[in-house]
Design a protein around this motif. Sequence first.
Motif, mmCIF file in Angstrom:
data_model
loop_
_atom_site.group_PDB
_atom_site.id
_atom_site.type_symbol
_atom_site.label_atom_id
_atom_site.label_comp_id
_atom_site.label_asym_id
_atom_site.label_seq_id
_atom_site.Cartn_x
_atom_site.Cartn_y
_atom_site.Cartn_z
ATOM 1 N N ILE A 159 0.855 -1.193 0.000
ATOM 2 C CA ILE A 159 0.000 0.000 0.000
ATOM 3 C C ILE A 159 0.887 1.237 0.000
ATOM 4 N N ALA A 160 0.655 2.128 -0.947
ATOM 5 C CA ALA A 160 1.278 3.453 -0.893
ATOM 6 C C ALA A 160 0.318 4.343 -0.101
ATOM 7 N N LEU A 161 0.748 4.773 1.070
ATOM 8 C CA LEU A 161 -0.148 5.516 1.952
ATOM 9 C C LEU A 161 -0.152 6.992 1.598
ATOM 10 N N GLY A 162 -1.358 7.537 1.325
ATOM 11 C CA GLY A 162 -1.488 8.981 1.231
ATOM 12 C C GLY A 162 -1.426 9.539 2.640
ATOM 13 N N ALA A 163 -2.524 9.452 3.349
ATOM 14 C CA ALA A 163 -2.517 9.887 4.746
ATOM 15 C C ALA A 163 -3.642 9.203 5.510
ATOM 16 N N VAL A 164 -3.475 9.175 6.824
ATOM 17 C CA VAL A 164 -4.562 8.782 7.718
ATOM 18 C C VAL A 164 -5.237 10.084 8.147
ATOM 19 N N HIS A 165 -6.531 10.183 7.880
ATOM 20 C CA HIS A 165 -7.260 11.427 8.110
ATOM 21 C C HIS A 165 -8.247 11.288 9.260
ATOM 22 N N THR A 166 -8.767 12.414 9.676
ATOM 23 C CA THR A 166 -10.016 12.378 10.423
ATOM 24 C C THR A 166 -11.139 12.548 9.386
ATOM 25 N N TYR A 167 -12.313 11.993 9.667
ATOM 26 C CA TYR A 167 -13.372 11.925 8.638
ATOM 27 C C TYR A 167 -13.591 13.246 7.903
ATOM 28 N N LEU A 168 -13.808 14.312 8.672
ATOM 29 C CA LEU A 168 -14.200 15.570 8.043
ATOM 30 C C LEU A 168 -13.089 16.108 7.130
ATOM 31 N N GLU A 169 -11.872 15.806 7.485
ATOM 32 C CA GLU A 169 -10.718 16.196 6.683
ATOM 33 C C GLU A 169 -10.710 15.441 5.350
ATOM 34 N N ALA A 209 2.524 -1.056 18.321
ATOM 35 C CA ALA A 209 3.413 -1.820 17.435
ATOM 36 C C ALA A 209 2.571 -2.808 16.629
ATOM 37 N N GLY A 210 2.558 -2.640 15.321
ATOM 38 C CA GLY A 210 1.882 -3.623 14.484
ATOM 39 C C GLY A 210 0.399 -3.393 14.278
ATOM 40 N N ARG A 211 -0.154 -2.324 14.816
ATOM 41 C CA ARG A 211 -1.581 -2.035 14.608
ATOM 42 C C ARG A 211 -1.784 -0.566 14.266
ATOM 43 N N ILE A 212 -2.440 -0.323 13.135
ATOM 44 C CA ILE A 212 -2.762 1.057 12.744
ATOM 45 C C ILE A 212 -4.274 1.166 12.669
ATOM 46 N N ALA A 213 -4.867 1.687 13.727
ATOM 47 C CA ALA A 213 -6.327 1.657 13.830
ATOM 48 C C ALA A 213 -6.978 2.835 13.112
ATOM 49 N N GLY A 214 -6.192 3.817 12.744
ATOM 50 C CA GLY A 214 -6.782 5.020 12.156
ATOM 51 C C GLY A 214 -7.348 5.921 13.235
ATOM 52 N N PHE A 215 -7.913 7.022 12.800
ATOM 53 C CA PHE A 215 -8.318 8.063 13.748
ATOM 54 C C PHE A 215 -9.827 8.153 13.948
ATOM 55 N N GLY A 216 -10.604 7.898 12.889
ATOM 56 C CA GLY A 216 -12.031 8.181 12.987
ATOM 57 C C GLY A 216 -12.275 9.667 13.184
ATOM 58 N N GLY A 217 -13.165 9.995 14.097
ATOM 59 C CA GLY A 217 -13.526 11.399 14.270
ATOM 60 C C GLY A 217 -12.764 12.121 15.361
ATOM 61 N N ALA A 218 -11.943 11.401 16.124
ATOM 62 C CA ALA A 218 -11.334 11.990 17.320
ATOM 63 C C ALA A 218 -10.476 13.228 17.039
ATOM 64 N N PRO A 219 -9.627 13.237 15.995
ATOM 65 C CA PRO A 219 -8.812 14.450 15.794
ATOM 66 C C PRO A 219 -9.666 15.692 15.560
ATOM 67 N N ASN A 220 -10.774 15.524 14.860
ATOM 68 C CA ASN A 220 -11.661 16.652 14.595
ATOM 69 C C ASN A 220 -12.393 17.090 15.861
#
Lengths: 548, 548
Positions: A119-129, A363-374
């Motif tokens: 996977i070429a990663l663009g970015a991990v975002h928050t939903y609204l972003e 380590a070994g888990r990328i859960a993403g952000f969901g809405g929390a950063p926003n």
Amino acid sequence: MTAWNSARRAKEERITAGARYAQGKEVAADDATALLEAVIRPGDRVCLEGDNQKQADLLAVALAAANNQILYDLHMVQSGVVLPEHLDVFESGIAKRLDFAYSGPQSQRIAQLLFGGKIALGAVHTYLELFARYFVDLTPQVALIAAVSADRDGNLYTGPNTEDTPTVVEATAFKDGIVIAQVNQIVDKVPRVDIPGDRVHFVVQANKPFYVEPLFTRDPAAITETQILTAMLALKGIYAPYGVQRLNHGIGFNTAAIELLLPTYGERLGLRGKVATQWALNPHPTLIPAIESGWVQNIHCFGSEVGMDEYIRARSDIYFTGPDGSLRSNRAFCQTAGLYACDMFIGSTLQIDLQGHSSTVTAGRIAGFGGAPNMGSDARGRRHSSAPWLIAGEQADPATPAALRRGRKLVVQIGETFGDKNAPLFVDRLDALTLAERLQLDLAPIMVYGDDVTHIVTEEGIANLLLCRNADEREHAIRGVAGYTPVGRQRNKKLVEQLRERKIIQRPEDLGIDPLDADRSLLAARSVKDLVRWSGGLYSPPAQFRNW
Amino acid sequence: MTAWNSARRAKEERITAGARYAQGKEVAADDATALLEAVIRPGDRVCLEGDNQKQADLLAVALAAANNQILYDLHMVQSGVVLPEHLDVFESGIAKRLDFAYSGPQSQRIAQLLFGGKIALGAVHTYLELFARYFVDLTPQVALIAAVSADRDGNLYTGPNTEDTPTVVEATAFKDGIVIAQVNQIVDKVPRVDIPGDRVHFVVQANKPFYVEPLFTRDPAAITETQILTAMLALKGIYAPYGVQRLNHGIGFNTAAIELLLPTYGERLGLRGKVATQWALNPHPTLIPAIESGWVQNIHCFGSEVGMDEYIRARSDIYFTGPDGSLRSNRAFCQTAGLYACDMFIGSTLQIDLQGHSSTVTAGRIAGFGGAPNMGSDARGRRHSSAPWLIAGEQADPATPAALRRGRKLVVQIGETFGDKNAPLFVDRLDALTLAERLQLDLAPIMVYGDDVTHIVTEEGIANLLLCRNADEREHAIRGVAGYTPVGRQRNKKLVEQLRERKIIQRPEDLGIDPLDADRSLLAARSVKDLVRWSGGLYSPPAQFRNW
């Protein structure tokens, strides 16, 4: 001569290519892969609707079954990476690049594929972003979405899980993209129009209803006394003094405990009508007792929750519902509400460092952000005041004259000092930093940055970071509620006691709370069955939550 | 027994009361006031669609004509206070409380009514913030909206000025509110469905098209050489070194000059394809030469602009358009794009103080904020990187390790040191503070706070506030570009020269720009007629901009 309508012409060609498999807009489920191969082009940006809850699962399977000599190098731009097929397409080379927001159940495999270069990663975002980028630089050429039903004109009914669909469709359809919907059934007239048919080009009838995960159901039976203690601290030490009325709760047992304590402990504190009245929140079953006890005025929802349909229908004064009576959720607007109209976000995390940065990456888990950063960020564009926002702003910056002082959103991290499998919540260094090095990311995947966090609540007490005047005080405010974790044990006891005198740290006893009172008898419901009873039988929990 | 569906029952009663004046959903224009008196209740929250451009003018007149013994104490919750009738309702007591975002043409009268106690002010918002509150604590009970056409089922076509309508309707209709639309015509089939009919309860056919203000048209003939100089400075000193591709331009002649310099000066700097490619922007006529010269990839719009319809239709690769070929604007999504997906906001203001706070409030005028606070604020929830964002972040905070360092949005204020009527742009004290005292507001109406501003551009040079390390440097960076205003003359010359050596201040000559080159011949179009020519005759300027 410049071509100024090339996307429009490409759209017409794609529709013509897809029409071979369609009668009107309808395509048989068996032809779904052939349709996708005809309509999608290599290198396309594709949104395969993966929401926080609702999944376009038939279309996910159909895309994963495509010939990778025909479809390759797709750029997937979608909120959720949730189903195995969402990653299968990367294994097979159908997809190459990924921009996403959340990956709960696939967090381990997504990490492996990133490490393996699949996977070429663009970015991990928050939903609204991510939604914002749909209108600027990540507009999908094709959207593969899910709805409950469609009529012959392609008008769609999403039912309670509207979620991301209007946003995805708007960005795609109005930029000459193609929208393909899977639906549970085709009907003569949809119960309400969630998506107008002129934005939908093909409709595939699925052989079974789309998948929805009951992500926001927490069994009260599993709530611990430590969680009840943190809930008591939050209610008495934060909700009450700030008078927090407009808020969002993150997922987790700590916030579920708060919800279940409103009608008992909260009532005893005299807080009904004074706190927790207006919500940006999914339809948490654990909020039923508070709703039934008259605490809640209204709730706007990101998505829905399995089993809550009849309850919501019968409580339309509380929820946003359509003319058909069922919930209308909308993630974009609910995230906007969380950002700009809520005075507090409270949620849990997996790791907090000494600056207060938090992360759910391990380590070994990328859960993403969901809405929390926003929702867990201070909205610097906000220009309306409210009592909690003004109090927090004054605590953070007493020196600035009031008229020029901005308020602050309350951003609260709540948890036990030791979490799942006894992993310490507080760490010297976030695993997110190791991940960023390994994947050579520009930014470590921080969920909430320390400068946005205002309070940390553990069973040891509350740290009010707003009152800290420098980095050293801040570090010791954090150490001072970190319990017996290594970070907590390295505290300077004298400094921590000074912070306690200044109420930067508040222990249970400082708030008049006896930890021995943190008893399960305080929970308004102690089981899922209790929640059903509170709902008058309207809540219908999914099978895995029934043990009676 | 608690009533849980009281709003739903109230809705049915309101519809029944209104149905006396309706055939199906259609109501005659002459019955509009009677309809409103039947449907609205005293104390209701009402959104009388006043957008940045589109106005529900027939319904505004109808509401203002209501009997104030029947309708009183309404709480108006709407983006724009633009028409005289928007304030007449406060004079007559029909309305009492106001929450809004923008009040351009009514800025003087709104101030008078506030001073006179005729309006109880909730808050002045930025658009997205007000939209957020529609879903939490300012949900309208009744929405009075405007569209181009409706069919007999109430499906609405908004045409290019979709603007706020989907957001207002979603908040109202899905919380058991009543939606009343004025339309220019009733048709058998709408060209596209912008608002599904099941969200619309009554349709009033207007006797003339709704009013739209050509708010974003700037006549190139009125652009001064000073404005051209500031545009050159911005392009060479900010756009180029940061490589700003995703951006928003505020209204005004300074940014119009930048748009008109892209195909000339920008081309000479070799910036085509490298800057200003993706936009969140209204369809500015002054951007036509850049579009025609291949600078622009795509533009998402808040609203539309009078006269741009045919041009947009012929340039669908650039704009977001519907299946009918006309623009689909959407203020909520475009503001979200401006917040989270743009790397720069550049705009003008009326006053800037020594902390860098800016305001468009002057003694006796309250213009409101519009979108500036949202787009001109750093989005702290942002988690994707880009070159300009990372560079700005590093300039602001070189000490933090890269992986834990957030980037920064570029927020640029551009203007001449003396503005309209020779009023100085730079002041020791904002008039907004005086207003806040007089009206006893919690917050002074600051449009962009100093801590969000990254650059200030005047004809004297560029101040880069990101590079300032303390309040004193910041103050002198501002004084150093404040020219011969009193604030500028009180500079410490030695300190300003030190800042210049550190490139915190850059003069035209430091950037290799000769002010004598700032000539009108650099403008790609020098008149509205030139813009029409650039557009191949597709742009059709409104009468007041035609002098040929």
